[in-house]
Motif scaffolding. Structure first.
Motif, PDB file in Angstrom:
ATOM      1  N   ALA A  36       0.828  -1.207   0.000  1.00  0.00           N
ATOM      2  CA  ALA A  36       0.000   0.000   0.000  1.00  0.00           C
ATOM      3  C   ALA A  36       0.861   1.255   0.000  1.00  0.00           C
ATOM      4  N   CYS A  37       1.986   1.213   0.717  1.00  0.00           N
ATOM      5  CA  CYS A  37       2.902   2.358   0.726  1.00  0.00           C
ATOM      6  C   CYS A  37       3.484   2.601  -0.656  1.00  0.00           C
ATOM      7  N   GLU A  38       3.876   1.532  -1.322  1.00  0.00           N
ATOM      8  CA  GLU A  38       4.460   1.673  -2.659  1.00  0.00           C
ATOM      9  C   GLU A  38       3.465   2.268  -3.650  1.00  0.00           C
ATOM     10  N   GLU A  39       2.201   1.940  -3.457  1.00  0.00           N
ATOM     11  CA  GLU A  39       1.182   2.370  -4.410  1.00  0.00           C
ATOM     12  C   GLU A  39       0.492   3.669  -3.998  1.00  0.00           C
ATOM     13  N   ALA A  40       0.863   4.233  -2.851  1.00  0.00           N
ATOM     14  CA  ALA A  40       0.188   5.442  -2.369  1.00  0.00           C
ATOM     15  C   ALA A  40       0.377   6.605  -3.338  1.00  0.00           C
ATOM     16  N   ASP A  41      -0.676   7.356  -3.531  1.00  0.00           N
ATOM     17  CA  ASP A  41      -0.604   8.522  -4.419  1.00  0.00           C
ATOM     18  C   ASP A  41       0.136   9.682  -3.776  1.00  0.00           C
ATOM     19  N   LEU A  42       0.086   9.769  -2.458  1.00  0.00           N
ATOM     20  CA  LEU A  42       0.750  10.860  -1.747  1.00  0.00           C
ATOM     21  C   LEU A  42       1.369  10.309  -0.489  1.00  0.00           C
ATOM     22  N   THR A  43       2.661  10.584  -0.264  1.00  0.00           N
ATOM     23  CA  THR A  43       3.349  10.224   0.963  1.00  0.00           C
ATOM     24  C   THR A  43       3.884  11.494   1.594  1.00  0.00           C
ATOM     25  N   LEU A  44       3.505  11.735   2.835  1.00  0.00           N
ATOM     26  CA  LEU A  44       3.969  12.943   3.500  1.00  0.00           C
ATOM     27  C   LEU A  44       5.392  12.756   4.013  1.00  0.00           C
ATOM     28  N   PRO A  45       6.192  13.816   3.986  1.00  0.00           N
ATOM     29  CA  PRO A  45       7.576  13.705   4.457  1.00  0.00           C
ATOM     30  C   PRO A  45       7.652  13.600   5.969  1.00  0.00           C
ATOM     31  N   GLU A  46       8.808  13.162   6.460  1.00  0.00           N
ATOM     32  CA  GLU A  46       9.027  13.092   7.899  1.00  0.00           C
ATOM     33  C   GLU A  46       8.886  14.488   8.499  1.00  0.00           C
ATOM     34  N   GLY A  47       8.263  14.558   9.657  1.00  0.00           N
ATOM     35  CA  GLY A  47       8.026  15.850  10.282  1.00  0.00           C
ATOM     36  C   GLY A  47       6.639  16.400  10.012  1.00  0.00           C
ATOM     37  N   CYS A  48       5.894  15.711   9.141  1.00  0.00           N
ATOM     38  CA  CYS A  48       4.516  16.104   8.870  1.00  0.00           C
ATOM     39  C   CYS A  48       3.573  15.006   9.362  1.00  0.00           C
ATOM     40  N   CYS A  49       2.419  15.386   9.830  1.00  0.00           N
ATOM     41  CA  CYS A  49       1.418  14.427  10.264  1.00  0.00           C
ATOM     42  C   CYS A  49       0.035  14.980   9.950  1.00  0.00           C
ATOM     43  N   VAL A  50      -0.969  14.129  10.066  1.00  0.00           N
ATOM     44  CA  VAL A  50      -2.330  14.512   9.703  1.00  0.00           C
ATOM     45  C   VAL A  50      -3.223  14.443  10.930  1.00  0.00           C
ATOM     46  N   LEU A  51      -3.970  15.509  11.162  1.00  0.00           N
ATOM     47  CA  LEU A  51      -4.965  15.578  12.221  1.00  0.00           C
ATOM     48  C   LEU A  51      -6.350  15.713  11.601  1.00  0.00           C
ATOM     49  N   CYS A  81     -16.025   7.437   7.594  1.00  0.00           N
ATOM     50  CA  CYS A  81     -15.963   8.833   8.010  1.00  0.00           C
ATOM     51  C   CYS A  81     -15.510   9.715   6.847  1.00  0.00           C
ATOM     52  N   LEU A  82     -15.970  10.940   6.851  1.00  0.00           N
ATOM     53  CA  LEU A  82     -15.556  11.900   5.834  1.00  0.00           C
ATOM     54  C   LEU A  82     -14.115  12.323   6.083  1.00  0.00           C
ATOM     55  N   PHE A  83     -13.354  12.441   4.995  1.00  0.00           N
ATOM     56  CA  PHE A  83     -11.943  12.808   5.129  1.00  0.00           C
ATOM     57  C   PHE A  83     -11.824  14.329   5.201  1.00  0.00           C
ATOM     58  N   ASP A  84     -12.072  14.851   6.401  1.00  0.00           N
ATOM     59  CA  ASP A  84     -11.839  16.258   6.716  1.00  0.00           C
ATOM     60  C   ASP A  84     -10.578  16.287   7.564  1.00  0.00           C
ATOM     61  N   ALA A  85      -9.517  16.920   7.069  1.00  0.00           N
ATOM     62  CA  ALA A  85      -8.222  16.746   7.718  1.00  0.00           C
ATOM     63  C   ALA A  85      -7.300  17.916   7.429  1.00  0.00           C
ATOM     64  N   MET A  86      -6.257  18.015   8.244  1.00  0.00           N
ATOM     65  CA  MET A  86      -5.212  19.019   8.027  1.00  0.00           C
ATOM     66  C   MET A  86      -3.843  18.372   8.190  1.00  0.00           C
ATOM     67  N   VAL A  87      -2.884  18.881   7.448  1.00  0.00           N
ATOM     68  CA  VAL A  87      -1.492  18.458   7.591  1.00  0.00           C
ATOM     69  C   VAL A  87      -0.781  19.450   8.503  1.00  0.00           C
ATOM     70  N   ILE A  88      -0.141  18.937   9.548  1.00  0.00           N
ATOM     71  CA  ILE A  88       0.671  19.748  10.439  1.00  0.00           C
ATOM     72  C   ILE A  88       2.134  19.516  10.096  1.00  0.00           C
ATOM     73  N   ASP A  89       2.821  20.590   9.746  1.00  0.00           N
ATOM     74  CA  ASP A  89       4.248  20.532   9.446  1.00  0.00           C
ATOM     75  C   ASP A  89       4.998  21.056  10.665  1.00  0.00           C
ATOM     76  N   THR A  90       5.671  20.139  11.364  1.00  0.00           N
ATOM     77  CA  THR A  90       6.352  20.509  12.604  1.00  0.00           C
ATOM     78  C   THR A  90       7.724  21.133  12.360  1.00  0.00           C
ATOM     79  N   ARG A  91       8.162  21.205  11.097  1.00  0.00           N
ATOM     80  CA  ARG A  91       9.537  21.608  10.794  1.00  0.00           C
ATOM     81  C   ARG A  91       9.700  23.101  10.570  1.00  0.00           C
ATOM     82  N   LEU A  92       8.632  23.827  10.401  1.00  0.00           N
ATOM     83  CA  LEU A  92       8.700  25.201   9.927  1.00  0.00           C
ATOM     84  C   LEU A  92       9.182  26.156  11.019  1.00  0.00           C
ATOM     85  N   ARG A  93      10.185  26.982  10.701  1.00  0.00           N
ATOM     86  CA  ARG A  93      10.678  27.952  11.668  1.00  0.00           C
ATOM     87  C   ARG A  93       9.626  29.000  12.004  1.00  0.00           C
ATOM     88  N   GLU A  94       8.782  29.359  11.008  1.00  0.00           N
ATOM     89  CA  GLU A  94       7.746  30.347  11.274  1.00  0.00           C
ATOM     90  C   GLU A  94       6.589  29.783  12.079  1.00  0.00           C
TER      91      GLU A  94
END
Length: 448
Positions: free
Chosen positions: A51-66, A395-408
């Protein structure tokens, strides 16, 4: 920024399906054409590597979904006065500041500018679902519906009903109980027949402002309409000493019991604030399946008390969080969650140093960041009877990506941290800059 509809995403997901259960999932989620989650393949399950190999989108390390935030109490027309006009009690605040502002929404140019800014700002702040009070104006309220649909926000919108000439100014009220009910019905019809709303992204809400602003005839008519249409209901309940006492004096019973008598208390009813609920009131809400929009930040300014959140949850009451724009000076659900935690601790330990510690507070009142996160997401979805706030099939996919890496951004991960530590950091320190993408029903609506 791309849609996720009909695609798969590989990421780390955080959700809290219950007030005590935080789950951190490395998983691949598949989102169907209808915006609902079709499957969740976890890292410990067979087929995950493929499933990982076939995923259309993979988020980079330091990002997560809430899950997207669910704001259960927003006064949309009050956005222009956010962060001001907090110097007087509730009953004065309405007459001095708020009614004059809301009356301006007969000007559709003003309404368009204000409502567009509000919806765009809330989406960019991670609020994917909002329960909106509008104004008494039919055209401006329809415009809010249009803007929510255009911008992609999941919303519940109500034309405010307020017809009592003893409490409402002549320049800003429904002309009669019949007009209050007819205007509500017209808005319901508009939302349900809207050509851009075939997926029911926006829902209509029966919205008596609160008992002090409505005649008994209007409340009775709105109760009958709610039963007929099956709509959500929203109103205020026992917000302050004044509001609570007003209903006791007028009807001889509490807000909750009075609303129940008018047929306004049901599974899809949301009562904002509810600070002075009795134990019997809580049992009544639990029996009806009604929910509370807990507005901890605005309660600090207007409520004269702290809502007994832990007690309400223990008695089975559905609870979500609300910013109460503009009674609360922030539109951020991060701030709403933080204040929820702080208020619960102040209620538990007490705030009057003149009293001994054992008499100063209400024991067993505190909640932690997991409960606050749940209430801001899945709890709000449960209160609204909507399949949102959880990363589960159906469940409906209502979500946000949190990027923990950003200096701002506000998050600083400077040492090894467990998943629980990371979410705690996010809840306490994230800001708008950390939100890099927002989806509603799998559709991209905000972000970089």
């Amino acid at each position: 920024m791309s849609d996720i509809v009909g695609r798969t995403i590989h990421a780390t997901f955080f959700h809290a399906p219950t007030p005590e259960a935080l789950q951190c999932l490395e998983a691949v989620l598949a989102v169907g054409a209808d915006g609902r989650i079709e499957s969740v393949v976890r890292a410990d399950e067979a087929g995950f590597a493929q499933a990982c190999e076939e995923a259309d989108l993979t988020l980079p390390e330091g990002c997560c979904v809430l899950p997207g935030f669910v704001d259960c109490h927003v006064h949309a027309p009050q956005y222009p006065q956010l962060g001001q006009a907090l110097d007087v009690p509730l009953e004065v605040w309405l007459q001095k500041y708020t009614f004059p502002l809301e009356a301006r929404y007969q000007d559709l140019d003003f309404a368009r500018t204000s409502y567009t800014a509000l919806v765009e700002d809330l989406l960019a702040s991670g609020t994917t679902t909002a329960l909106y009070f509008a104004t008494v104006h039919q055209e401006a309220t329809r415009l809010l519906v249009d803007i929510c649909l255009e911008k992609g926000q999941r919303a519940l919108v109500g034309k405010v009903a307020m017809d009592d000439p003893q409490s409402c100014p002549q320049y800003y009220r429904d002309a009669s109980p019949e007009e209050a009910v007819a205007g509500t019905r017209a808005l319901i019809d508009y939302v349900r027949a809207h050509p851009a709303n075939q997926d029911n992204r926006v829902l209509p809400v029966v919205t008596p402002r609160f008992i002090p602003s409505c005649t008994d005839a209007a409340l009775e008519g709105l109760g009958r309409l709610a039963a007929e249409c099956g709509c959500h209901v929203q109103t205020h309940c026992s917000e302050s000493d004044w509001a609570h006492g007003y209903v006791l004096d007028r009807h001889g019973v509490t807000d909750a019991e009075s609303l129940d008598r008018f047929g306004l208390l049901g599974r899809r009813s949301i009562l904002a604030h509810s600070n002075f609920l009795t134990e019997d009131d809580m049992d009544r809400l639990a029996a009806r399946g009604a929910g509370v929009a807990h507005c901890a930040l605005s309660n600090a300014y207007f409520a004269n008390s702290v809502f007994p959140l832990r007690a309400a949850l223990a008695r089975g009451v559905h609870v979500g969080l609300g910013t109460d724009i503009s009674g609360g000076p922030s539109g951020s659900m991060f701030e709403a969650a933080r204040m929820t935690i702080a208020a619960s601790r102040m209620l538990e330990t007490g705030v009057n140093p003149a009293l001994p510690a054992e008499r100063r507070g209400r024991p067993g009142s505190r909640v932690d960041f997991v409960t606050a996160f749940h209430l801001a997401t899945a709890g709000g979805g449960q209160a609204l009877d909507l399949p949102i706030g959880r990363f589960e099939p159906g469940c409906l996919f209502d979500a946000m990506v949190i990027d923990t890496r950003l200096r701002e951004g506000g998050i600083r991960l400077l040492a090894p941290a467990s998943p629980s530590d990371i979410l705690e950091k996010i809840l306490y320190t994230a800001n708008r800059a950390n939100i890099s993408r927002v989806w509603v029903g799998g559709r991209a609506v905000a972000g970089r």
